[in-house]
Design an enzyme around this catalytic site. Sequence first.
Site, PDB file in Angstrom:
ATOM      1  N   ARG A  58      53.596  32.316 -57.102  1.00 31.98           N
ATOM      2  CA  ARG A  58      54.979  32.302 -57.345  1.00 31.98           C
ATOM      3  C   ARG A  58      55.781  31.827 -55.978  1.00 31.98           C
ATOM      4  NH1 ARG A  58      53.596  36.379 -60.829  1.00 31.98           N
ATOM      5  NH2 ARG A  58      53.801  38.070 -59.335  1.00 31.98           N
ATOM      6  N   GLU A  95      46.241  47.809 -55.547  1.00 34.38           N
ATOM      7  CA  GLU A  95      46.172  49.099 -55.945  1.00 34.38           C
ATOM      8  C   GLU A  95      44.612  49.725 -56.315  1.00 34.38           C
ATOM      9  OE1 GLU A  95      49.246  49.394 -58.959  1.00 34.38           O
ATOM     10  OE2 GLU A  95      49.118  51.574 -58.867  1.00 34.38           O
TER      11      GLU A  95
HETATM   12  P1  AMP Z   1      52.284  43.863 -52.286  1.00 37.37           P
HETATM   13  O1  AMP Z   1      51.392  43.097 -51.515  1.00 37.37           O
HETATM   14  O2  AMP Z   1      52.367  45.117 -52.722  1.00 37.37           O
HETATM   15  O3  AMP Z   1      53.957  43.527 -51.418  1.00 37.37           O
HETATM   16  O4  AMP Z   1      52.773  42.947 -53.715  1.00 37.37           O
HETATM   17  C1  AMP Z   1      53.402  41.638 -53.323  1.00 37.37           C
HETATM   18  C2  AMP Z   1      52.586  40.765 -54.207  1.00 37.37           C
HETATM   19  O5  AMP Z   1      52.393  41.002 -55.726  1.00 37.37           O
HETATM   20  C3  AMP Z   1      53.698  39.450 -54.669  1.00 37.37           C
HETATM   21  O6  AMP Z   1      52.856  38.328 -54.625  1.00 37.37           O
HETATM   22  C4  AMP Z   1      54.525  39.943 -56.117  1.00 37.37           C
HETATM   23  O7  AMP Z   1      54.368  38.441 -56.769  1.00 37.37           O
HETATM   24  C5  AMP Z   1      53.388  40.791 -56.936  1.00 37.37           C
HETATM   25  N1  AMP Z   1      53.994  41.823 -57.054  1.00 37.37           N
HETATM   26  C6  AMP Z   1      53.884  43.192 -56.751  1.00 37.37           C
HETATM   27  N2  AMP Z   1      54.566  44.094 -57.388  1.00 37.37           N
HETATM   28  C7  AMP Z   1      55.385  43.339 -58.016  1.00 37.37           C
HETATM   29  C8  AMP Z   1      56.498  43.635 -59.129  1.00 37.37           C
HETATM   30  N3  AMP Z   1      56.800  45.163 -59.380  1.00 37.37           N
HETATM   31  N4  AMP Z   1      56.935  42.574 -59.717  1.00 37.37           N
HETATM   32  C9  AMP Z   1      56.789  41.568 -59.748  1.00 37.37           C
HETATM   33  N5  AMP Z   1      55.735  41.034 -58.863  1.00 37.37           N
HETATM   34  C10 AMP Z   1      54.922  42.107 -58.198  1.00 37.37           C
END
Ligand code: AMP
Length: 173
Positions: A58, A95
């Site tokens: 995205r 996760e």
């Molecule tokens: P993080 O690595 O935990 O910061 O997660 C960010 C990545 O995971 C980004 O590429 C987001 O598109 C996706 N992502 C994580 N959590 C969500 C969420 N609650 N809603 C949409 N996309 C998410």
Amino acid sequence: MDLAPYIRNIPDFPKPGIQFKDITTLLLAPEAFRYVIERFEERYRDQGIDAIVGIDARGFIFGATLAHVMGLPFVSARKKGKLPGETLSEEYDLEYGKAVLEIHRDAIQRGQRIVIIDDLLATGGTVGAVVRLVERLGGEVIEACFVVELPPLGGRKSLDPVPVHSLIEFMVD
Ligand code: AMP
């Protein structure tokens, strides 16, 4: 403009307990998509930026559009195994388990001023891997920039001292 009505919340996707912030609804609304790109362009136009890095998948939508509008190179940070040239890789925590992002070695030159774009900042694990890739190639990350930020997940702090910018925050975890 308030972006909240343009971002759809899908509970329990892709697994129970996750509030998924769906930006495909924002992309259906040209006025909201244009607003996002205009805010980003306005923020970075006088910053001497050399290239925009977008994160699979995205981040490509917003990042490539911004690069086009600014007349800058667009660099793809892709999931493992997709880039055909010589790459650098960085692992990061999901996760459950790990994932890997890659960048072409010749896509960034030493000393370049870089903005990294993704749709959403949660824990910061994903963008953290991209910061390491850019820095290994000698680039300077001027800012990590997102449409949506989920502050309770602590991504901004995990990226310190890299500056973070987002257009809208949701207080969900
Ligand atoms: P993080 O690595 O935990 O910061 O997660 C960010 C990545 O995971 C980004 O590429 C987001 O598109 C996706 N992502 C994580 N959590 C969500 C969420 N609650 N809603 C949409 N996309 C998410």
